[in-house]
Design a protein around this motif. Structure first.
Motif, PDB file in Angstrom:
ATOM      1  N   ASP A   1     -67.553 -26.622 -31.045  1.00 18.45           N
ATOM      2  CA  ASP A   1     -67.904 -25.093 -31.215  1.00 18.45           C
ATOM      3  C   ASP A   1     -66.818 -24.251 -31.420  1.00 18.45           C
ATOM      4  O   ASP A   1     -67.172 -23.095 -31.320  1.00 18.45           O
TER       5      ASP A   1
ATOM      6  N   HIS B   1     -62.734 -18.482 -29.984  1.00 18.42           N
ATOM      7  CA  HIS B   1     -63.837 -18.447 -29.111  1.00 18.42           C
ATOM      8  C   HIS B   1     -64.759 -19.719 -29.029  1.00 18.42           C
ATOM      9  O   HIS B   1     -64.670 -20.553 -30.098  1.00 18.42           O
TER      10      HIS B   1
ATOM     11  N   GLY C   1     -68.198 -20.905 -28.805  1.00 18.35           N
ATOM     12  CA  GLY C   1     -69.356 -20.365 -29.064  1.00 18.35           C
ATOM     13  C   GLY C   1     -69.351 -18.725 -29.091  1.00 18.35           C
ATOM     14  O   GLY C   1     -68.484 -18.252 -29.795  1.00 18.35           O
ATOM     15  N   ASP C   2     -69.807 -18.053 -27.972  1.00 17.62           N
ATOM     16  CA  ASP C   2     -69.521 -16.548 -28.009  1.00 17.62           C
ATOM     17  C   ASP C   2     -68.528 -16.327 -26.910  1.00 17.62           C
ATOM     18  O   ASP C   2     -68.092 -15.041 -26.675  1.00 17.62           O
TER      19      ASP C   2
END
Length: 146
Positions: A3, A49, A51-52
């Motif tokens: 991710d 990042h 994910g977020d």
């Protein structure tokens, strides 16, 4: 780690994220928003990042003045270290530097960041110089990739 998303720091939000990581990892030499904007015009600034969640950033200073030396700096926020993010950031920065014609790669680490120094040594960098910026007390360490 699939991710992990690394993107160019363009636009106010991305430059602010890059600045946050830089100023967290290098608290002795914080940069203003204006200084970051100026650096973005001459260097490659990327933000990572998971994910977020913001985890790190890179700076690639391209070769200049006819030399073949570039500087690659990977910074990872303390809570996200030892998970491979620094390696991913470093590898991307090295590839960018080489695409710009670099034959010699250097980095710089703040002495008070032992994680960063160990990371640089593990990735083949050796110390070439130490210096203290005017008005500061913590040395920066220049290293070169062997």
């Amino acid at each position: 780690m699939t991710d992990l998303r690394i993107e160019r720091a363009d636009g106010d939000a991305m430059l602010a994220a890059w600045r946050h990581v830089h100023n967290t990892v290098i608290p002795t030499a914080p940069l203003s928003a204006e200084e970051v904007l100026e650096r973005s015009g001459r260097n490659i600034l990327d933000v990572a990042h998971l994910g977020d969640v913001l985890v790190g950033c890179t700076t690639v200073r391209p070769p200049a003045d006819g030399n073949r030396t570039a500087t690659v700096i990977a910074r990872v926020l303390p809570g996200h270290r030892r998970r491979g993010h620094g390696t991913a950031l470093c590898e991307r920065g090295l590839a960018q530097a080489r695409e710009l014609g670099a034959e010699v790669i250097e980095t710089v680490v703040l002495e008070s960041n032992p994680d960063g120094l160990r990371f640089a040594h593990r990735h083949g960098f050796t110390e070439t110089d130490r210096y203290v910026l005017p008005g500061q007390t913590v040395p920066f360490i220049d290293l070169r990739l062997n």
